[in-house]
Design an enzyme around this catalytic site. Structure first.
Site, PDB file in Angstrom:
ATOM      1  N   CYS A 119     -30.282  -5.731 -16.049  1.00  0.00           N
ATOM      2  CA  CYS A 119     -30.382  -7.197 -15.946  1.00  0.00           C
ATOM      3  C   CYS A 119     -31.630  -7.661 -15.197  1.00  0.00           C
ATOM      4  CB  CYS A 119     -29.141  -7.772 -15.265  1.00  0.00           C
ATOM      5  SG  CYS A 119     -27.636  -7.412 -16.156  1.00  0.00           S
ATOM      6  N   HIS A 261     -30.762 -14.961 -12.197  1.00  0.00           N
ATOM      7  CA  HIS A 261     -30.060 -14.217 -13.249  1.00  0.00           C
ATOM      8  C   HIS A 261     -28.651 -14.792 -13.377  1.00  0.00           C
ATOM      9  CE1 HIS A 261     -28.278 -11.200 -15.654  1.00  0.00           C
ATOM     10  NE2 HIS A 261     -27.657 -10.578 -14.677  1.00  0.00           N
ATOM     11  N   ASN A 291     -23.558 -13.570 -19.545  1.00  0.00           N
ATOM     12  CA  ASN A 291     -24.608 -12.723 -18.979  1.00  0.00           C
ATOM     13  C   ASN A 291     -25.354 -12.029 -20.129  1.00  0.00           C
ATOM     14  OD1 ASN A 291     -26.149 -10.769 -17.748  1.00  0.00           O
ATOM     15  ND2 ASN A 291     -24.509  -9.956 -16.464  1.00  0.00           N
TER      16      ASN A 291
HETATM   17  O1  UT7 Z   1     -25.647  -8.638 -14.410  1.00  0.00           O
HETATM   18  C1  UT7 Z   1     -25.597  -7.495 -13.617  1.00  0.00           C
HETATM   19  C2  UT7 Z   1     -24.788  -7.631 -12.447  1.00  0.00           C
HETATM   20  N1  UT7 Z   1     -23.438  -7.987 -12.768  1.00  0.00           N
HETATM   21  C3  UT7 Z   1     -22.746  -8.605 -11.870  1.00  0.00           C
HETATM   22  O2  UT7 Z   1     -23.334  -8.911 -10.861  1.00  0.00           O
HETATM   23  C4  UT7 Z   1     -21.301  -8.868 -12.081  1.00  0.00           C
HETATM   24  C5  UT7 Z   1     -20.654  -8.888 -10.760  1.00  0.00           C
HETATM   25  N2  UT7 Z   1     -19.199  -8.991 -10.730  1.00  0.00           N
HETATM   26  C6  UT7 Z   1     -18.532 -10.111 -11.080  1.00  0.00           C
HETATM   27  O3  UT7 Z   1     -19.092 -11.054 -11.601  1.00  0.00           O
HETATM   28  C7  UT7 Z   1     -17.076 -10.180 -10.722  1.00  0.00           C
HETATM   29  O4  UT7 Z   1     -16.769  -9.113  -9.861  1.00  0.00           O
HETATM   30  C8  UT7 Z   1     -16.119 -10.149 -11.933  1.00  0.00           C
HETATM   31  C9  UT7 Z   1     -16.214 -11.449 -12.704  1.00  0.00           C
HETATM   32  C10 UT7 Z   1     -16.449  -8.975 -12.799  1.00  0.00           C
HETATM   33  C11 UT7 Z   1     -14.690 -10.023 -11.436  1.00  0.00           C
HETATM   34  O5  UT7 Z   1     -14.377 -11.070 -10.529  1.00  0.00           O
HETATM   35  P1  UT7 Z   1     -13.698 -10.721  -9.123  1.00  0.00           P
HETATM   36  O6  UT7 Z   1     -13.428 -11.989  -8.457  1.00  0.00           O
HETATM   37  O7  UT7 Z   1     -14.603  -9.746  -8.427  1.00  0.00           O
HETATM   38  O8  UT7 Z   1     -12.350 -10.087  -9.553  1.00  0.00           O
HETATM   39  P2  UT7 Z   1     -11.765  -8.641  -9.211  1.00  0.00           P
HETATM   40  O9  UT7 Z   1     -12.477  -7.588  -9.993  1.00  0.00           O
HETATM   41  O10 UT7 Z   1     -11.655  -8.470  -7.736  1.00  0.00           O
HETATM   42  O11 UT7 Z   1     -10.316  -8.808  -9.790  1.00  0.00           O
HETATM   43  C12 UT7 Z   1      -9.397  -9.789  -9.267  1.00  0.00           C
HETATM   44  C13 UT7 Z   1      -8.197  -9.841 -10.163  1.00  0.00           C
HETATM   45  C14 UT7 Z   1      -7.636  -8.474 -10.518  1.00  0.00           C
HETATM   46  O12 UT7 Z   1      -6.222  -8.580 -10.564  1.00  0.00           O
HETATM   47  P3  UT7 Z   1      -5.328  -8.056  -9.341  1.00  0.00           P
HETATM   48  O13 UT7 Z   1      -5.671  -6.601  -9.174  1.00  0.00           O
HETATM   49  O14 UT7 Z   1      -5.736  -8.887  -8.165  1.00  0.00           O
HETATM   50  O15 UT7 Z   1      -3.944  -8.315  -9.831  1.00  0.00           O
HETATM   51  C15 UT7 Z   1      -8.144  -8.246 -11.906  1.00  0.00           C
HETATM   52  O16 UT7 Z   1      -7.308  -7.378 -12.658  1.00  0.00           O
HETATM   53  O17 UT7 Z   1      -8.553 -10.449 -11.405  1.00  0.00           O
HETATM   54  C16 UT7 Z   1      -8.128  -9.631 -12.484  1.00  0.00           C
HETATM   55  N3  UT7 Z   1      -9.013  -9.814 -13.606  1.00  0.00           N
HETATM   56  C17 UT7 Z   1      -8.778 -10.712 -14.570  1.00  0.00           C
HETATM   57  N4  UT7 Z   1      -7.782 -11.588 -14.767  1.00  0.00           N
HETATM   58  C18 UT7 Z   1      -7.834 -12.374 -15.850  1.00  0.00           C
HETATM   59  C19 UT7 Z   1     -10.178  -9.186 -13.855  1.00  0.00           C
HETATM   60  N5  UT7 Z   1     -10.715  -9.667 -15.008  1.00  0.00           N
HETATM   61  C20 UT7 Z   1      -9.862 -10.610 -15.463  1.00  0.00           C
HETATM   62  C21 UT7 Z   1      -9.850 -11.455 -16.592  1.00  0.00           C
HETATM   63  N6  UT7 Z   1      -8.827 -12.312 -16.749  1.00  0.00           N
HETATM   64  N7  UT7 Z   1     -10.846 -11.447 -17.507  1.00  0.00           N
END
Ligand code: UT7
Length: 334
Positions: A119, A261, A291
């Site tokens: 990215c 980004h 993204n």
């Molecule tokens: O471009 C290169 C760099 N990329 C990035 O910088 C991406 C960076 N990461 C992110 O943008 C975020 O970490 C994500 C959008 C990928 C995830 O968001 P988050 O707030 O960090 O969520 P998390 O991974 O901590 O997950 C929180 C909860 C989990 O459920 P539990 O374990 O708390 O029950 C996940 O299973 O959200 C759940 N979850 C979802 N729920 C509904 C993860 N993805 C989804 C989804 N829909 N699509």
């Protein structure tokens, strides 16, 4: 007699972009995995993204974006000295996607190669172009960022499949003599390979040749530790933005437009809060494209220009972050 070497100024003289026609909305993804429009919107800021058709290759998107940028700049393809394609999703291992672009646009005399920095690829390529032009080696560089991540997404993994979209954007850079102070002020690029496993795609590389077993284990698809990547992204983007400003004698309040980004609206908000920069000085189009990896910054730049958000003399700060881990920033006087 002492001779003084007058370094060239580097101007972006044209921009262009291309996104595939097919739109995939959050509501479409709701039908594919256990997620909701509300979760995607509030956790990422995304509403929809573009998906390349089966027939489209990364070079096809790149060529369309390149042609738009070339037209915008008014140059002839034969005058291009170098073509750089920033991509993590090339047409094939080799030849480079840049070589396919070179042939398609008729840039007969140019050298062409790809840059792999995920990215952060556009900022990396901008930095490479900057060195070639500043040194006087080349005068005109076509820089394209093009990605088709939809081919490498696990469409059953809700934590990644909602995030990525396909697209391409290009800029034409030219070395110009003279004493004016506009153009690229500086670029900074950084990497930290200790965190390579935060965001990677192994399958097909020499460490993991494609086999029936590797495909069954989905090793040919992108893997990401989202939460850990998020935290480092905020920290490193903030630091790279600050360093760009302080090392050139500027303050945050001098910035006219920040083009970050577009990985997650919450990452952008956190960087904005750290820098204390108001929302109206940040260009965000993540809701439409998700993204698009390396393409996200030049796509935003092209859109910002078309919308009249950038005028002559503006101070533009770009800041990127991606797999590698890689990150960087670019400061430009428009
Ligand atoms: O471009 C290169 C760099 N990329 C990035 O910088 C991406 C960076 N990461 C992110 O943008 C975020 O970490 C994500 C959008 C990928 C995830 O968001 P988050 O707030 O960090 O969520 P998390 O991974 O901590 O997950 C929180 C909860 C989990 O459920 P539990 O374990 O708390 O029950 C996940 O299973 O959200 C759940 N979850 C979802 N729920 C509904 C993860 N993805 C989804 C989804 N829909 N699509």
């Amino acid at each position: 007699m002492k001779r003084y070497f007058q370094m060239k100024r580097i101007k972006i003289i044209g921009t262009g972009s291309y996104v595939p026609e097919k739109v995939l909305t959050n509501f479409d993804i709701e039908k594919m995995v256990d997620t909701s429009d509300e979760w995607i919107r509030t956790r990422t800021g995304m509403r929809e993204r573009r998906i390349a058709s089966e027939k489209e290759k990364t070079s096809d998107l790149a060529v369309k974006a390149a042609k738009n940028a070339i037209e915008d700049s008014g140059i002839k393809p034969e005058t291009i000295d170098l073509i750089l394609v920033a991509t993590a999703t090339p047409d094939m291992f080799f030849p480079s996607t840049a070589c396919f672009v070179q042939s398609a646009i008729g840039a007969k005399r140019s050298a062409a190669f790809d840059i792999s920095a995920a990215c952060a690829g556009y900022i990396y390529a901008l930095s490479v172009a900057e060195q070639f032009i500043r040194s006087g080696k080349y005068e005109t560089v076509l820089l394209i960022a093009s990605e088709i991540f939809s081919r490498y997404i696990d469409w059953t993994d809700r934590s990644t499949c909602v995030l990525f979209g396909d697209g391409a954007a290009a800029t034409v850079l030219k070395g110009i003599d003279g004493k004016k102070k506009d153009g690229i002020i500086s670029t900074l690029i950084y990497s930290d390979g200790r965190y390579a496993e935060f965001l990677y795609l192994r399958g097909g590389g020499s460490s993991c040749p494609l086999t029936h077993e590797s495909i069954d284990n989905k090793l040919h698809l992108l893997k990401m530790k989202g939460n850990s990547t998020f935290k480092i992204a905020v920290k490193n983007m903030t630091e790279a933005a600050r360093e760009s400003l302080t090392s050139n004698g500027y303050k945050v309040s001098d910035i006219d437009l920040l083009i970050p980004h577009q990985a997650n609206k919450r990452i952008i908000d956190a960087v904005a809060e750290n820098l204390d920069i108001p929302q109206e000085k940040i260009f965000i189009n993540i809701e439409k494209y998700g993204n698009t990896s390396a393409a996200s910054i030049p796509l935003a730049l092209d859109e910002a220009l078309r919308e009249g958000r950038i005028k002559e003399g503006d101070l533009i700060l770009m800041v990127a972050f991606g797999g590698g881990l890689t990150w960087g920033s670019a400061l430009i006087r428009w």
